[in-house]
Design a protein around this motif. Structure first.
Motif, mmCIF file in Angstrom:
data_model
loop_
_atom_site.group_PDB
_atom_site.id
_atom_site.type_symbol
_atom_site.label_atom_id
_atom_site.label_comp_id
_atom_site.label_asym_id
_atom_site.label_seq_id
_atom_site.Cartn_x
_atom_site.Cartn_y
_atom_site.Cartn_z
ATOM 1 N N PRO A 13 49.459 35.476 34.728
ATOM 2 C CA PRO A 13 49.259 36.929 34.699
ATOM 3 C C PRO A 13 47.860 37.315 34.226
ATOM 4 O O PRO A 13 47.382 36.827 33.206
ATOM 5 C CB PRO A 13 50.332 37.403 33.708
ATOM 6 C CG PRO A 13 51.430 36.386 33.844
ATOM 7 C CD PRO A 13 50.718 35.080 34.062
ATOM 8 N N GLY A 14 47.205 38.170 35.013
ATOM 9 C CA GLY A 14 45.887 38.659 34.656
ATOM 10 C C GLY A 14 44.728 37.780 35.092
ATOM 11 O O GLY A 14 43.564 38.166 34.937
ATOM 12 N N ASP A 15 45.015 36.613 35.665
ATOM 13 C CA ASP A 15 43.950 35.674 36.046
ATOM 14 C C ASP A 15 43.478 35.985 37.468
ATOM 15 O O ASP A 15 43.947 35.395 38.446
ATOM 16 C CB ASP A 15 44.477 34.240 35.950
ATOM 17 C CG ASP A 15 43.372 33.201 36.104
ATOM 18 O OD1 ASP A 15 42.269 33.574 36.548
ATOM 19 O OD2 ASP A 15 43.625 32.023 35.789
ATOM 20 N N ALA B 54 43.921 34.150 41.325
ATOM 21 C CA ALA B 54 44.496 34.881 42.453
ATOM 22 C C ALA B 54 43.550 34.869 43.651
ATOM 23 O O ALA B 54 43.983 34.724 44.802
ATOM 24 C CB ALA B 54 44.816 36.314 42.044
ATOM 25 N N ARG B 55 42.249 34.979 43.383
ATOM 26 C CA ARG B 55 41.271 34.933 44.479
ATOM 27 C C ARG B 55 41.182 33.535 45.074
ATOM 28 O O ARG B 55 41.071 33.381 46.297
ATOM 29 C CB ARG B 55 39.904 35.384 43.982
ATOM 30 C CG ARG B 55 39.849 36.843 43.615
ATOM 31 C CD ARG B 55 38.463 37.300 43.183
ATOM 32 N NE ARG B 55 37.541 37.338 44.304
ATOM 33 C CZ ARG B 55 36.460 38.111 44.338
ATOM 34 N NH1 ARG B 55 36.164 38.896 43.312
ATOM 35 N NH2 ARG B 55 35.662 38.098 45.384
ATOM 36 N N ALA B 56 41.252 32.515 44.220
ATOM 37 C CA ALA B 56 41.213 31.134 44.718
ATOM 38 C C ALA B 56 42.436 30.857 45.589
ATOM 39 O O ALA B 56 42.331 30.189 46.629
ATOM 40 C CB ALA B 56 41.138 30.162 43.550
ATOM 41 N N ARG B 57 43.599 31.371 45.168
ATOM 42 C CA ARG B 57 44.818 31.210 45.968
ATOM 43 C C ARG B 57 44.647 31.889 47.322
ATOM 44 O O ARG B 57 45.000 31.324 48.365
ATOM 45 C CB ARG B 57 46.001 31.814 45.212
ATOM 46 C CG ARG B 57 47.315 31.815 45.986
ATOM 47 C CD ARG B 57 48.466 32.346 45.156
ATOM 48 N NE ARG B 57 48.296 33.759 44.795
ATOM 49 C CZ ARG B 57 49.138 34.432 44.012
ATOM 50 N NH1 ARG B 57 50.181 33.818 43.490
ATOM 51 N NH2 ARG B 57 48.920 35.705 43.739
ATOM 52 N N GLY C 228 49.805 40.313 42.630
ATOM 53 C CA GLY C 228 50.682 39.752 43.634
ATOM 54 C C GLY C 228 49.920 38.959 44.677
ATOM 55 O O GLY C 228 48.721 38.716 44.548
ATOM 56 N N VAL C 229 50.613 38.570 45.725
ATOM 57 C CA VAL C 229 49.992 37.812 46.802
ATOM 58 C C VAL C 229 49.003 38.672 47.576
ATOM 59 O O VAL C 229 47.917 38.211 47.946
ATOM 60 C CB VAL C 229 51.078 37.243 47.738
ATOM 61 C CG1 VAL C 229 50.458 36.647 48.991
ATOM 62 C CG2 VAL C 229 51.902 36.185 47.011
ATOM 63 N N CYS C 230 49.360 39.951 47.797
ATOM 64 C CA CYS C 230 48.537 40.819 48.644
ATOM 65 C C CYS C 230 47.719 41.840 47.870
ATOM 66 O O CYS C 230 46.798 42.437 48.427
ATOM 67 C CB CYS C 230 49.419 41.568 49.637
ATOM 68 S SG CYS C 230 50.226 40.497 50.845
ATOM 69 N N GLY C 231 48.074 42.074 46.614
ATOM 70 C CA GLY C 231 47.371 43.099 45.863
ATOM 71 C C GLY C 231 47.993 43.315 44.506
ATOM 72 O O GLY C 231 48.790 42.495 44.022
ATOM 73 N N ARG C 232 47.651 44.420 43.899
ATOM 74 C CA ARG C 232 48.154 44.767 42.573
ATOM 75 C C ARG C 232 49.468 45.539 42.741
ATOM 76 O O ARG C 232 49.512 46.545 43.449
ATOM 77 C CB ARG C 232 47.114 45.578 41.807
ATOM 78 C CG ARG C 232 45.858 44.765 41.503
ATOM 79 C CD ARG C 232 44.763 45.600 40.848
ATOM 80 N NE ARG C 232 43.621 44.759 40.486
ATOM 81 C CZ ARG C 232 42.641 44.424 41.305
ATOM 82 N NH1 ARG C 232 42.665 44.876 42.559
ATOM 83 N NH2 ARG C 232 41.650 43.655 40.906
ATOM 84 N N LEU C 233 50.511 45.062 42.066
ATOM 85 C CA LEU C 233 51.871 45.525 42.304
ATOM 86 C C LEU C 233 52.419 46.344 41.148
ATOM 87 O O LEU C 233 52.166 46.039 39.978
ATOM 88 C CB LEU C 233 52.817 44.338 42.512
ATOM 89 C CG LEU C 233 52.423 43.257 43.512
ATOM 90 C CD1 LEU C 233 53.454 42.143 43.462
ATOM 91 C CD2 LEU C 233 52.302 43.833 44.906
ATOM 92 N N ARG C 234 53.221 47.345 41.494
ATOM 93 C CA ARG C 234 54.138 47.969 40.550
ATOM 94 C C ARG C 234 55.534 47.712 41.079
ATOM 95 O O ARG C 234 55.850 48.080 42.218
ATOM 96 C CB ARG C 234 53.878 49.468 40.402
ATOM 97 C CG ARG C 234 54.874 50.151 39.467
ATOM 98 C CD ARG C 234 54.547 51.623 39.245
ATOM 99 N NE ARG C 234 53.355 51.777 38.430
ATOM 100 C CZ ARG C 234 52.247 52.382 38.825
ATOM 101 N NH1 ARG C 234 52.165 52.881 40.053
ATOM 102 N NH2 ARG C 234 51.203 52.506 38.025
ATOM 103 N N THR C 235 56.365 47.055 40.284
ATOM 104 C CA THR C 235 57.709 46.687 40.719
ATOM 105 C C THR C 235 58.736 47.194 39.713
ATOM 106 O O THR C 235 58.399 47.593 38.592
ATOM 107 C CB THR C 235 57.856 45.167 40.876
ATOM 108 O OG1 THR C 235 57.597 44.536 39.607
ATOM 109 C CG2 THR C 235 56.871 44.629 41.910
#
Length: 231
Positions: free
Chosen positions: A124-126, A130-133, A218-225
């Protein structure tokens, strides 16, 4: 009894990443879902979703008011043309969180369970992770585009092998939620046909609780769930 969100779906408020990739596009990680359909309701900004499916490679523009959805096995990559924000509607609430998505990493990563798990994990927060993924998934996505139908079929087979150990747990979850809700609808139709209010007598209202005060990566962007009732 607390009811599921209508249809047993989940919704996510998504702000698509604006990180530029090597091809000059800004956006998220290409991936597919093995069991769940997914839909987008565009709430703001502009962009596109690139897809690989039986129809080959396609790019679908996204502007406010658009509604687009696709079935399991469709590889999709969101492109942020400027402040793209979506309400994502996902079938089978709970299954995507349980690993229904498979990222388009190169074949050698997909074939090594430990390498896949390491590449897919993000603390979380890294944002760097997330960009490397995302970038690793784009490498595999480029290979899929170049390889055509045979490459997509091979990726589907690899995705099946990745998720296969989870299927028993997925089935248990699905049977207790979406399948159970479908059964309840059938029972309600039978009751109504007999002149009986059925479940109307126990009608209720539910408010979902946010999982976090802050958006997550998230995978595609910043999420609110939100937390969804178990049915």
């Amino acid at each position: 009894m607390t009811g599921l969100f209508p249809g047993g779906v989940a919704v996510t408020d998504l702000e698509v990443y604006d990180w530029e990739a090597a091809d000059g596009c800004r956006g998220g990680s290409p991936h597919l879902h093995t069991a769940s359909s997914e839909g987008y309701v565009v709430g703001g900004g502009s962009g596109a979703v690139q897809t690989l499916s039986a129809a080959g490679f396609e790019e679908h523009p996204l502007v406010p008011g658009d509604v687009v959805w696709f079935t399991p096995g469709t590889v999709h990559r969101l492109i942020n043309g400027g402040d793209l924000r979506l309400l994502v509607v996902m079938a089978n609430a709970g299954l995507p969180e349980a690993g229904d998505a498979v990222l388009t990493f190169p074949a050698d990563v997909l074939d090594d369970p430990e390498a896949y798990a390491t590449a897919a994990a993000v603390t979380p927060g890294d944002e760097a992770a997330a960009r490397a993924r995302r970038d690793l998934a784009l490498d595999g996505f480029a290979q899929l585009r170049a390889g055509g139908a045979d490459a997509l079929a091979a990726f589907h087979a690899r995705a099946v092998r990745i998720v296969q150990p989870r299927i028993a747990g997925w089935r248990e979850l699905w049977e207790s939620t979406v399948a159970a809700e479908t059964t309840r609808v059938g029972e309600q139709l039978t009751a109504l046909a007999a002149g009986d209010p059925g479940r109307m007598a126990t009608a209720s209202v539910t408010r979902a609780q946010p999982r976090s005060a802050a958006r997550t990566l998230g995978v595609c962007g910043r999420l609110r769930t939100w937390e969804w009732p178990a049915g």
